[in-house]
Design a protein around this motif. Sequence first.
Motif, short mmCIF file in Angstrom:
data_model
loop_
_atom_site.label_atom_id
_atom_site.label_comp_id
_atom_site.label_asym_id
_atom_site.label_seq_id
_atom_site.Cartn_x
_atom_site.Cartn_y
_atom_site.Cartn_z
N LEU A 75 56.52 71.14 13.95
CA LEU A 75 55.66 72.27 13.59
C LEU A 75 54.38 72.30 14.41
CD1 LEU A 75 56.19 72.47 9.74
CD2 LEU A 75 56.84 74.18 11.44
N PHE A 76 53.85 71.14 14.78
CA PHE A 76 52.67 71.13 15.66
C PHE A 76 53.01 71.73 17.03
CE2 PHE A 76 50.63 68.19 12.68
CZ PHE A 76 49.34 68.69 12.71
N ILE A 77 54.19 71.44 17.54
CA ILE A 77 54.61 72.03 18.81
C ILE A 77 54.74 73.54 18.65
CG2 ILE A 77 56.50 72.14 20.50
CD1 ILE A 77 57.05 69.15 19.75
N ILE A 78 55.33 73.97 17.54
CA ILE A 78 55.49 75.41 17.30
C ILE A 78 54.14 76.09 17.19
CG2 ILE A 78 56.31 77.12 15.62
CD1 ILE A 78 58.69 75.18 15.10
N GLN A 79 53.20 75.48 16.48
CA GLN A 79 51.87 76.06 16.36
C GLN A 79 51.23 76.21 17.74
OE1 GLN A 79 50.65 73.31 12.98
NE2 GLN A 79 49.36 75.09 12.60
N ALA A 80 51.37 75.20 18.57
CA ALA A 80 50.80 75.28 19.92
C ALA A 80 51.45 76.40 20.71
CB ALA A 80 50.97 73.94 20.64
N VAL A 82 52.98 79.12 19.56
CA VAL A 82 52.59 80.42 19.00
C VAL A 82 51.16 80.77 19.42
CG1 VAL A 82 52.14 81.66 16.83
CG2 VAL A 82 54.24 80.33 17.09
N ALA A 83 50.31 79.77 19.52
CA ALA A 83 48.92 80.00 19.92
C ALA A 83 48.78 80.31 21.40
CB ALA A 83 48.06 78.79 19.57
N GLY A 84 49.84 80.06 22.17
CA GLY A 84 49.80 80.40 23.59
C GLY A 84 49.80 79.21 24.52
N ALA A 85 49.91 77.99 23.99
CA ALA A 85 49.93 76.80 24.84
C ALA A 85 51.30 76.67 25.51
CB ALA A 85 49.63 75.55 24.01
N ASP A 86 51.34 75.90 26.54
CA ASP A 86 52.58 75.67 27.27
C ASP A 86 53.37 74.54 26.61
OD1 ASP A 86 54.54 75.92 29.19
OD2 ASP A 86 53.51 74.67 30.65
N LYS A 87 53.77 74.75 25.39
CA LYS A 87 54.57 73.79 24.62
C LYS A 87 55.79 74.55 24.11
CE LYS A 87 51.42 70.45 24.35
NZ LYS A 87 51.59 69.23 25.06
N ARG A 88 56.93 73.88 24.03
CA ARG A 88 58.15 74.51 23.55
C ARG A 88 58.97 73.52 22.74
NH1 ARG A 88 55.51 77.95 25.00
NH2 ARG A 88 55.80 79.53 26.57
N VAL A 89 59.66 74.03 21.76
CA VAL A 89 60.63 73.24 21.00
C VAL A 89 61.90 73.20 21.82
CG1 VAL A 89 62.05 73.19 18.92
CG2 VAL A 89 59.66 73.85 18.77
N GLY A 90 62.43 72.02 22.01
CA GLY A 90 63.66 71.89 22.79
C GLY A 90 64.90 72.13 21.94
N GLU A 91 65.99 72.38 22.62
CA GLU A 91 67.26 72.58 21.94
C GLU A 91 67.66 71.34 21.15
OE1 GLU A 91 71.91 73.64 22.99
OE2 GLU A 91 70.39 73.92 24.53
N SER A 92 67.20 70.17 21.61
CA SER A 92 67.55 68.93 20.91
C SER A 92 66.97 68.91 19.49
CB SER A 92 67.06 67.71 21.70
OG SER A 92 65.66 67.73 21.83
N ALA A 93 65.80 69.52 19.29
CA ALA A 93 65.22 69.56 17.94
C ALA A 93 66.09 70.41 17.01
CB ALA A 93 63.80 70.11 17.99
N VAL A 94 66.60 71.51 17.54
CA VAL A 94 67.48 72.38 16.74
C VAL A 94 68.76 71.63 16.41
CG1 VAL A 94 68.76 74.57 16.71
CG2 VAL A 94 66.50 74.45 17.81
#
Length: 189
Positions: A75-80, A82-94
């Motif tokens: 969720l911290f990655i998602i918040q970043a 959504v806020a516009g940072a260059d962070k992404r949830v990887g397919e491995s998390a899904v």
Amino acid sequence: MERAVYWADMLYTGKGDGGTTTAFGCNQQRISKSSELPEALGALDELNAFLGFAKMRAIGAPRIGAALRAAQETLFIIQAEVAGADKRVGESAVKEVEKLVNEIEKEIPPITGFSIAGGTELSALLDVARTLARRAERRVIAVTNLDKSDLSKISGETLAYLNRLSSLLFALARLANHEAGVAEENPRY
């Protein structure tokens, strides 16, 4: 000698007193606190905080606690993102969430219909968390529907993760009841 005080060193700045905010560490343009972006970030923060509460109640269920801790990190990655940072949830998390849900489904009784939330305190907390996850997902989708900002570019993996997270929380709620030997109750309608 005076020390320079940076806003990150303070618990408050007063800059938001007029009803505007910025996305921390990202685009510093001031936006209304009631707009889609702060709504999405607030919903994600609320969910993350509540997962922390549920995690503390999962003391006797280490597998549930570990799943909640992993969700908090994501969720911290998602918040970043959504806020516009260059962070992404990887397919491995899904895939990890899908794997965990599939494992839980093999342990618990099959679903026979809707169930009434509760049973155990932990199960009830996880049911509340599930509803918060669904709200956060809706708020993030509202941000993706913005066409006037680059902030609307949320990855497909992030959207998939948010969708799977509520399924995971539902599975964990059912697992908490199952491990405690508490039968699910169905509505009598």
